[in-house]
Scaffold this motif. Structure first.
Motif, PDB file in Angstrom:
ATOM      1  N   ALA A  31      82.387  44.595  33.446  1.00 23.89           N
ATOM      2  CA  ALA A  31      82.750  43.638  34.459  1.00 23.89           C
ATOM      3  C   ALA A  31      82.006  42.348  34.332  1.00 23.89           C
ATOM      4  O   ALA A  31      80.871  42.316  33.976  1.00 23.89           O
ATOM      5  CB  ALA A  31      82.469  44.242  35.826  1.00 23.89           C
ATOM      6  N   ILE A 356      79.144  43.909  36.393  1.00 17.93           N
ATOM      7  CA  ILE A 356      80.082  44.524  37.332  1.00 17.93           C
ATOM      8  C   ILE A 356      79.561  44.173  38.715  1.00 17.93           C
ATOM      9  O   ILE A 356      78.429  43.724  38.874  1.00 17.93           O
ATOM     10  CB  ILE A 356      80.188  46.061  37.172  1.00 17.93           C
ATOM     11  N   CYS A 358      79.449  46.088  42.669  1.00 17.65           N
ATOM     12  CA  CYS A 358      79.741  47.300  43.424  1.00 17.65           C
ATOM     13  C   CYS A 358      79.954  46.949  44.892  1.00 17.65           C
ATOM     14  O   CYS A 358      79.047  46.449  45.553  1.00 17.65           O
ATOM     15  CB  CYS A 358      78.598  48.306  43.294  1.00 17.65           C
ATOM     16  N   ALA A 374      83.988  49.651  42.468  1.00 16.23           N
ATOM     17  CA  ALA A 374      83.658  48.523  41.599  1.00 16.23           C
ATOM     18  C   ALA A 374      84.741  47.456  41.570  1.00 16.23           C
ATOM     19  O   ALA A 374      85.909  47.697  41.884  1.00 16.23           O
ATOM     20  CB  ALA A 374      83.422  49.024  40.172  1.00 16.23           C
ATOM     21  N   LEU A 376      85.921  45.000  38.472  1.00 14.31           N
ATOM     22  CA  LEU A 376      85.750  44.954  37.024  1.00 14.31           C
ATOM     23  C   LEU A 376      86.715  43.957  36.406  1.00 14.31           C
ATOM     24  O   LEU A 376      87.867  43.879  36.816  1.00 14.31           O
ATOM     25  CB  LEU A 376      86.036  46.334  36.421  1.00 14.31           C
ATOM     26  N   ASP A 387      78.431  49.249  29.779  1.00 14.49           N
ATOM     27  CA  ASP A 387      79.718  49.729  29.308  1.00 14.49           C
ATOM     28  C   ASP A 387      79.567  50.871  28.322  1.00 14.49           C
ATOM     29  O   ASP A 387      78.689  50.854  27.465  1.00 14.49           O
ATOM     30  CB  ASP A 387      80.501  48.607  28.616  1.00 14.49           C
ATOM     31  N   VAL A 405      89.235  39.920  38.471  1.00 20.89           N
ATOM     32  CA  VAL A 405      88.598  41.223  38.602  1.00 20.89           C
ATOM     33  C   VAL A 405      89.638  42.240  39.051  1.00 20.89           C
ATOM     34  O   VAL A 405      90.645  41.893  39.647  1.00 20.89           O
ATOM     35  CB  VAL A 405      87.431  41.195  39.609  1.00 20.89           C
ATOM     36  N   LEU A 419      77.105  51.605  32.388  1.00 21.43           N
ATOM     37  CA  LEU A 419      78.353  52.107  32.923  1.00 21.43           C
ATOM     38  C   LEU A 419      78.790  53.303  32.091  1.00 21.43           C
ATOM     39  O   LEU A 419      79.202  53.154  30.948  1.00 21.43           O
ATOM     40  CB  LEU A 419      79.423  51.016  32.902  1.00 21.43           C
ATOM     41  N   GLN A 425      91.020  52.485  37.476  1.00 26.13           N
ATOM     42  CA  GLN A 425      91.080  51.045  37.642  1.00 26.13           C
ATOM     43  C   GLN A 425      92.519  50.627  37.861  1.00 26.13           C
ATOM     44  O   GLN A 425      93.412  51.007  37.107  1.00 26.13           O
ATOM     45  CB  GLN A 425      90.510  50.324  36.420  1.00 26.13           C
TER      46      GLN A 425
END
Length: 493
Positions: A31, A356, A358, A374, A376, A387, A405, A419, A425
């Motif tokens: 992200a 990223i 949160c 999240a 991202l 990542d 995002v 991550l 997602q």
């Protein structure tokens, strides 16, 4: 109109409008976005804050009888979930009315029940064309329902003159703590610093399930801004994170000290307290300054010995978000000096961007990971370390935005702030903005229940879903109204 303004407008205007999300997209992604807290709420570096609302009084005890309670369903391969304040792997007792029953809790099982505040309104509505003062907020009931089906098992009205303002649950899916605030006559706002009255709600299955809501007494000071509540997995302790107003006048932002108190549910006694003053003399810069009391900012490990809280200072020159952890068996009582940073959502001091962001962040029950609702990007920044997998697909939306995002659910390894996995997602072709929140996770983080929503562009239609992830399988809870009923901070399992 900016994306942020679109999000705020959409949340006010079309909260109840629900659409199916686009096809699920599981590859892990990093992200890069402009750092900000939860949508509509506090945003790092922007100076946009919700103003606290007016004050009130006390409430009375109430007893309630639930007419139907069924044994919770066990998880299947596509219907299992978990939250950051995770279920215990130990046997838990469920007892009332002089009898007791012991149930072995499957830590990966979908919670059978939810307890949710029904349509909390902290500010009275203003009708179209109305020029006078807003109407007073209405009292809000609590709903007990079945997670898989949405069947309503009970509706619990608030105490006379009050409204429910917070809910948190234990790992047995039978024990909940609620709090209420008073509705002061003639006021149009509910204040984040109003005195709370606390209740213990017990749900016990059986042929004649008589349930009660019992008043509790915790020495949380009047005038405290409650910014986190969490019932321990075994239901014996309640943790409350709060800040006192300090000496900067009557309103927000506050500058007083922070406190994290752990209280005995049985006696109300203080078991542990950590206090500390933010080094920048700021207020709590993550989440909402208003009601409901957040139940995702504080999370327990399954053994009930460690407690994590998400923290960001409103005045810090660094807008990074930190997950800090205290140990109940540890020494010391300084909230900052005696808590360890176990995860960092870093924000660049040069461009104000994070790898990223949160919207919710909590520790898993095994203490090895964090789960994050999240935001991202589709294309990760060069050199991103948060990542495990990345992809660099071209943007296929209706325009080429500079800060796109996507909302989703991710798991973060506490070893190296990396991550570990993108669980889900949403990738619409034309998104105005969106966010995600963790509702519940299993101790391993292998099953996660979350809420994801976004607006499309330019119609600003709101799309919502309650997403279930379990060991690589994703589905949704899709009973009518699920996405508008199971809201972050207003629902416990």
């Amino acid at each position: 109109m900016t994306v942020e303004e679109q999000l705020r407008a959409a949340g006010r205007a079309v909260r109840e409008q629900v659409r199916d999300l686009p096809p699920l997209d599981l590859p892990a992604q990093p992200a890069a976005r402009r750092a900000r807290a939860r949508t509509f709420l506090r945003r790092p570096g922007t100076g946009r804050w919700l103003i606290p609302m007016a004050a009130a009084a006390a409430v009375v005890a109430v007893a309630v009888t639930l007419t139907v309670v069924k044994n919770p369903p066990r998880a299947t391969h596509n219907a299992s979930a978990g939250r950051a304040a995770s279920r215990s792997t130990e046997a838990v007792a469920s007892a009332s009315a002089g009898s007791a029953a012991t149930t072995l809790v499957d830590p990966e099982a979908l919670p059978g029940y939810f307890v949710a505040i029904s349509g909390l309104e902290t500010m009275g509505p203003i009708s179209a064309g109305q020029s006078g003062p807003a109407k007073a907020p209405k009292p809000d009931s609590v709903i007990v329902g079945e997670t898989l089906t949405g069947q309503r098992l009970a509706t619990i009205p608030p105490p006379a003159g009050g409204t429910f303002a917070g809910v948190t649950g234990a790992a047995d899916d039978r024990t909940f703590v609620l709090d209420t605030v008073q509705l002061a006559g003639g006021t149009t706002f509910l204040s984040a610093t109003q005195p709370r009255t606390w209740y213990l709600l017990r749900i016990r299955p059986g042929a004649t399930p008589v349930q009660t809501m019992t008043p509790l007494h915790f020495p949380v000071p009047d005038g405290a801004d409650v910014i986190g509540i969490a019932l321990s997995p075994d239901g014996s302790k309640l943790a409350v994170l709060y800040q006192v107003a300090g000496g900067n006048g009557a309103g927000f932002p506050y500058s007083g000290p922070f406190a994290l108190g752990v209280y005995s549910v049985a006696t109300g006694a203080v078991l542990r307290t950590w206090t500390g003053t933010d080094r920048y003399h700021g207020s709590y810069g993550y989440g909402s300054d208003g009601l409901p009391d957040p139940n995702g900012n504080l999370t327990w490990t399954s053994d009930g010995q460690r407690l994590a809280f998400a923290y960001r200072s409103s005045k810090s020159p660094n807008s990074s978000l930190y997950l800090r952890e205290v140990n109940l068996a540890g020494q010391g009582g300084d909230l900052f000096a005696d808590s360890a940073v176990v995860a960092t959502i870093a924000v660049s001091t040069t461009n104000g961007r994070s790898k990223i962001w949160c919207d919710t962040l909590g520790i898993t029950g095994d203490g090895r990971s964090a789960v994050c609702g999240a935001e991202l990007p589709k294309t990760p920044p060069v050199g991103a370390t948060l990542d495990a997998l990345t992809e660099s697909d071209p943007w296929v939306g209706c325009a080429a935005p500079t800060d796109t995002v996507y909302p989703g659910l991710v798991k973060i390894s506490l070893a190296g702030d990396r991550l570990a996995q993108v669980l889900y997602q949403a990738k619409p072709k034309c998104m105005g903005g969106g966010s995600a929140a963790i509702l519940w996770s299993s101790p391993s983080g292998g099953t996660v229940l979350g809420t994801v929503w976004y607006t499309d562009d330019p119609s600003m239609t709101v799309h919502r879903a309650i997403v279930l992830y379990r060991h690589g399988t994703v589905t949704t809870i899709n009973w009518s109204g699920a996405a508008s009923q199971l809201l972050a901070n207003e629902t416990a399992f």
